[in-house]
Write a protein that holds these residues in place. Structure first.
Motif, PDB file in Angstrom:
ATOM      1  N   PRO A  35       0.719  -1.238  -0.036  1.00  0.00           N
ATOM      2  CA  PRO A  35       0.081   0.018   0.039  1.00  0.00           C
ATOM      3  C   PRO A  35       0.819   1.227  -0.150  1.00  0.00           C
ATOM      4  O   PRO A  35       0.346   2.393  -0.702  1.00  0.00           O
ATOM      5  CB  PRO A  35      -0.962  -0.038   1.321  1.00  0.00           C
ATOM      6  N   ALA A  36       2.090   1.236   0.591  1.00  0.00           N
ATOM      7  CA  ALA A  36       2.967   2.499   0.476  1.00  0.00           C
ATOM      8  C   ALA A  36       3.417   2.846  -0.768  1.00  0.00           C
ATOM      9  O   ALA A  36       3.375   4.133  -1.197  1.00  0.00           O
ATOM     10  CB  ALA A  36       4.216   2.182   1.682  1.00  0.00           C
ATOM     11  N   ARG A  38       1.448   2.184  -3.562  1.00  0.00           N
ATOM     12  CA  ARG A  38       0.410   2.622  -4.091  1.00  0.00           C
ATOM     13  C   ARG A  38      -0.007   4.116  -3.802  1.00  0.00           C
ATOM     14  O   ARG A  38      -0.342   4.707  -4.656  1.00  0.00           O
ATOM     15  CB  ARG A  38      -0.795   1.607  -3.917  1.00  0.00           C
ATOM     16  N   ALA A  39       0.104   4.336  -2.532  1.00  0.00           N
ATOM     17  CA  ALA A  39      -0.167   5.603  -2.090  1.00  0.00           C
ATOM     18  C   ALA A  39       0.920   6.655  -2.762  1.00  0.00           C
ATOM     19  O   ALA A  39       0.658   7.696  -3.316  1.00  0.00           O
ATOM     20  CB  ALA A  39      -0.008   5.753  -0.603  1.00  0.00           C
ATOM     21  N   TYR A  40       2.198   6.308  -2.820  1.00  0.00           N
ATOM     22  CA  TYR A  40       3.252   6.991  -3.652  1.00  0.00           C
ATOM     23  C   TYR A  40       2.951   7.544  -4.832  1.00  0.00           C
ATOM     24  O   TYR A  40       3.149   8.427  -5.449  1.00  0.00           O
ATOM     25  CB  TYR A  40       4.677   6.428  -3.229  1.00  0.00           C
ATOM     26  N   GLN A  42      -0.106   7.188  -6.365  1.00  0.00           N
ATOM     27  CA  GLN A  42      -1.366   7.961  -6.431  1.00  0.00           C
ATOM     28  C   GLN A  42      -1.178   9.593  -6.052  1.00  0.00           C
ATOM     29  O   GLN A  42      -1.397  10.370  -6.675  1.00  0.00           O
ATOM     30  CB  GLN A  42      -2.308   7.489  -5.716  1.00  0.00           C
ATOM     31  N   LYS A  43       0.065   9.592  -5.180  1.00  0.00           N
ATOM     32  CA  LYS A  43       0.200  11.179  -4.912  1.00  0.00           C
ATOM     33  C   LYS A  43       1.206  11.686  -5.899  1.00  0.00           C
ATOM     34  O   LYS A  43       0.872  13.050  -5.926  1.00  0.00           O
ATOM     35  CB  LYS A  43       1.024  10.988  -3.530  1.00  0.00           C
ATOM     36  N   SER A  47      -5.225  12.839  -9.130  1.00  0.00           N
ATOM     37  CA  SER A  47      -6.519  12.047  -9.275  1.00  0.00           C
ATOM     38  C   SER A  47      -7.569  12.820 -10.186  1.00  0.00           C
ATOM     39  O   SER A  47      -8.295  12.393 -10.788  1.00  0.00           O
ATOM     40  CB  SER A  47      -7.205  11.818  -8.155  1.00  0.00           C
TER      41      SER A  47
END
Length: 58
Positions: A35-36, A38-40, A42-43, A47
């Motif tokens: 998840p880290a 994925r968050a990186y 997406q950031k 979006s």
């Protein structure tokens, strides 16, 4: 003797298609397990339209 045609043969095309699909599947598994990461992503991608790019100032 090697073939110098511009258009790939069907076996060459199939091999490359399998490689691309396999890479996409591996990426999906990695993103679902980390998840880290994925968050990186997406950031940094954003979006919405206009909300794209690095969030380096925060």
């Amino acid at each position: 003797m090697t073939k110098t045609g511009f258009i790939p043969t069907s076996s060459e095309f199939a091999r490359e298609a399998i490689i691309v699909i396999g890479g996409a599947l591996i990426a999906a598994v990695v993103l679902s397990q980390l998840p880290a990461v994925r968050a990186y992503i997406q950031k940094n991608i954003g979006s919405g339209a206009g909300n794209v790019g690095c969030d380096c100032d925060k």
